[in-house]
Design a protein around this motif. Structure first.
Motif, PDB file in Angstrom:
ATOM      1  N   LEU A 277      -7.897   7.061   5.283  1.00 55.04           N
ATOM      2  CA  LEU A 277      -7.299   7.997   6.226  1.00 55.04           C
ATOM      3  C   LEU A 277      -7.080   7.370   7.605  1.00 55.04           C
ATOM      4  CD1 LEU A 277      -6.296  10.802   6.964  1.00 55.04           C
ATOM      5  CD2 LEU A 277      -8.667  11.469   7.414  1.00 55.04           C
ATOM      6  N   THR A 278      -8.089   6.726   8.174  1.00 61.49           N
ATOM      7  CA  THR A 278      -7.933   6.149   9.515  1.00 61.49           C
ATOM      8  C   THR A 278      -6.850   5.077   9.531  1.00 61.49           C
ATOM      9  OG1 THR A 278      -9.763   4.633   9.020  1.00 61.49           O
ATOM     10  CG2 THR A 278     -10.299   6.653  10.211  1.00 61.49           C
ATOM     11  N   GLU A 279      -6.770   4.326   8.451  1.00 58.04           N
ATOM     12  CA  GLU A 279      -5.751   3.275   8.348  1.00 58.04           C
ATOM     13  C   GLU A 279      -4.354   3.890   8.296  1.00 58.04           C
ATOM     14  OE1 GLU A 279      -4.242   0.890   4.485  1.00 58.04           O
ATOM     15  OE2 GLU A 279      -6.344   0.532   5.002  1.00 58.04           O
ATOM     16  N   VAL A 280      -4.186   4.936   7.485  1.00 62.69           N
ATOM     17  CA  VAL A 280      -2.891   5.604   7.370  1.00 62.69           C
ATOM     18  C   VAL A 280      -2.458   6.186   8.713  1.00 62.69           C
ATOM     19  CG1 VAL A 280      -1.725   7.605   6.354  1.00 62.69           C
ATOM     20  CG2 VAL A 280      -3.120   6.102   4.909  1.00 62.69           C
ATOM     21  N   LEU A 281      -3.408   6.739   9.450  1.00 59.78           N
ATOM     22  CA  LEU A 281      -3.090   7.411  10.707  1.00 59.78           C
ATOM     23  C   LEU A 281      -2.684   6.457  11.823  1.00 59.78           C
ATOM     24  CD1 LEU A 281      -5.866  10.159  10.795  1.00 59.78           C
ATOM     25  CD2 LEU A 281      -3.429  10.486  10.352  1.00 59.78           C
ATOM     26  N   VAL A 282      -3.208   5.230  11.815  1.00 63.61           N
ATOM     27  CA  VAL A 282      -2.941   4.328  12.941  1.00 63.61           C
ATOM     28  C   VAL A 282      -1.971   3.203  12.609  1.00 63.61           C
ATOM     29  CG1 VAL A 282      -5.225   4.800  13.892  1.00 63.61           C
ATOM     30  CG2 VAL A 282      -4.921   2.803  12.420  1.00 63.61           C
ATOM     31  N   ASP A 283      -1.660   3.000  11.333  1.00 62.62           N
ATOM     32  CA  ASP A 283      -0.803   1.881  10.946  1.00 62.62           C
ATOM     33  C   ASP A 283       0.621   2.092  11.472  1.00 62.62           C
ATOM     34  OD1 ASP A 283       0.572  -0.191   9.799  1.00 62.62           O
ATOM     35  OD2 ASP A 283      -0.161   0.160   7.760  1.00 62.62           O
ATOM     36  N   PRO A 284       1.114   1.222  12.363  1.00 67.59           N
ATOM     37  CA  PRO A 284       2.468   1.398  12.907  1.00 67.59           C
ATOM     38  C   PRO A 284       3.555   1.266  11.852  1.00 67.59           C
ATOM     39  CG  PRO A 284       1.535  -0.712  13.597  1.00 67.59           C
ATOM     40  CD  PRO A 284       0.419   0.044  12.949  1.00 67.59           C
ATOM     41  N   ALA A 285       3.231   0.639  10.721  1.00 65.07           N
ATOM     42  CA  ALA A 285       4.226   0.517   9.650  1.00 65.07           C
ATOM     43  C   ALA A 285       4.595   1.871   9.070  1.00 65.07           C
ATOM     44  CB  ALA A 285       3.694  -0.392   8.543  1.00 65.07           C
TER      45      ALA A 285
END
Length: 381
Positions: A277-285
């Motif tokens: 979840l944290t990765e999905v929320l902050v990933d600029p891609a």
């Protein structure tokens, strides 16, 4: 004559709870531009005009405006019902609608009574075969011995060919809503397996110039004269890679001459992404997905709390969420056995651990004890 083959409009359908009427109206009224630009004479809708047998007033309004735009662009329209439609309701006032160029072929008794439209080469007969549920259709056909989808559609086509044989020199288009062998399904079609094996062989449609199929939502070519147009919009994430389109069918003096694809606009794209979840929320891609209908697969070891709300704060059109922890998630608990050797609070805590991937906190344990005590009518221990 130039025919535009469409199907499976499903007006009134929602997408994971989201209303699609605005998007549907954009796409469907846009068919009028194809009619104008490509000089289309007839537009056919091979079933599932609506998504429900009793559509909402709003859905009827969208459908009516789309049909009006198409008619105003200069095309006549032939419609037959699918398994989502109610044939009797769709066919109400059909004789009056025909006066305005909208031909509704909704009854089994009318399947060999074509709409005949002339061009400078002569007549073209449009036969509308509504969705034939075997148990109902065999009674309508007066042949109770028919049992399967192949049986009733085979009899329907036999009657079509018999009528066509009495019309020498007439070209023919058949509208049919069925699952033809070799077609590729997606997740958004409702099964038509009730009443026997749903498949029918493509050979059923011999003897006509073009068979405009409906039911399957992906555009497909089973033979040059036998095609699915697919739905004009994606109605499940399994259709994210579909290129939604319609078929432009040319009939010359001797029959089928050419078929071309016309792609349709996509009012809102679909995407599927995965990660913690944290990765999905902050990933600029993931910036490119912010305006898309989004399905998210979360791989966190522990099920995140309030995940959908947090996702929608960045992705307003996130509509679907699955939790698939990396490495898989074992669910070994067998609750009937557990309940025999543990108290209710232990069973409840084990359930939370099993479904979330992490044990309940002390606060959560307290809430569970209070809830169980309230059910039992006792003070919590």
């Amino acid at each position: 004559m130039r025919v535009l083959h469409t199907s499976d409009w499903h007006v009134g359908r929602t997408f994971h709870g989201r209303d699609l009427l605005a998007e549907q109206e954009t796409v469907l009224t846009g068919l009028a531009d194809i009619v104008t630009n490509d000089r289309v004479d007839v537009v056919v809708v091979s079933g599932d005009l609506y998504d429900r047998a009793v559509p909402s007033a709003e859905a009827v309004g969208v459908c009516g405006r789309a049909l009006r735009r198409i008619a105003d662009a200069g095309a006549r329209i032939v419609v037959t019902p699918g398994n989502h439609d109610s044939g009797p309701r769709l066919g109400a006032f059909g004789e009056f609608a025909a006066a305005g160029g909208l031909y509704l072929r909704t009854a089994v008794s009318d399947l060999d009574r074509p709409v005949v439209i002339d061009d400078h080469h002569g007549p073209v007969a449009f036969y509308g075969i509504p969705y034939l549920e075997p148990e109902v259709a065999r009674q309508g056909l007066g042949l109770p011995e028919l049992r399967t989808h192949a049986d009733v559609l085979g009899e329907a086509m036999r009657r079509v060919r018999d009528d066509l044989g009495r019309r020498p020199g007439t070209r023919s288009v058949v509208l049919a809503h069925a699952f033809v062998t070799g077609g590729e399904v997606s997740d958004s079609e409702r099964t038509i397996a009730v009443g026997g094996v749903p498949h029918v062989p493509g050979g059923v449609f011999t003897g006509v110039d073009y068979a405009a199929l409906g039911h399957l939502h992906g555009p497909q070519t089973l033979a040059n004269h036998l095609r699915y147009s697919g739905s004009p919009m994606a109605y499940s994430f399994s259709e994210a890679r579909h290129h939604k389109s319609v078929w432009l069918v040319d009939l010359h003096s001797s029959g089928l001459a050419d078929v071309e694809r016309r792609t349709l606009p996509v009012p809102r794209e679909l995407a599927v992404i995965s990660g913690e979840l944290t990765e999905v929320l902050v990933d600029p891609a993931n910036d490119v997905h912010e305006d898309k209908f989004l399905s998210v697969e979360l791989t966190d070891r522990v099920r995140p709390v309030d995940a959908m709300r947090r996702l929608q704060a960045r992705f307003p059109h996130a509509v679907h969420l699955e939790w698939r922890p990396a490495g898989g998630h074992q669910r070994p608990q067998r609750y009937p056995e557990l309940s025999q050797r543990r108290d209710d609070a232990e069973v409840a805590c084990c359930f939370v651990t099993d479904t979330r991937g992490a044990e309940p906190t002390e606060t959560e344990r307290g809430l569970l004890r209070e809830a169980l005590a309230a059910v039992a009518g006792k003070e919590p221990e």
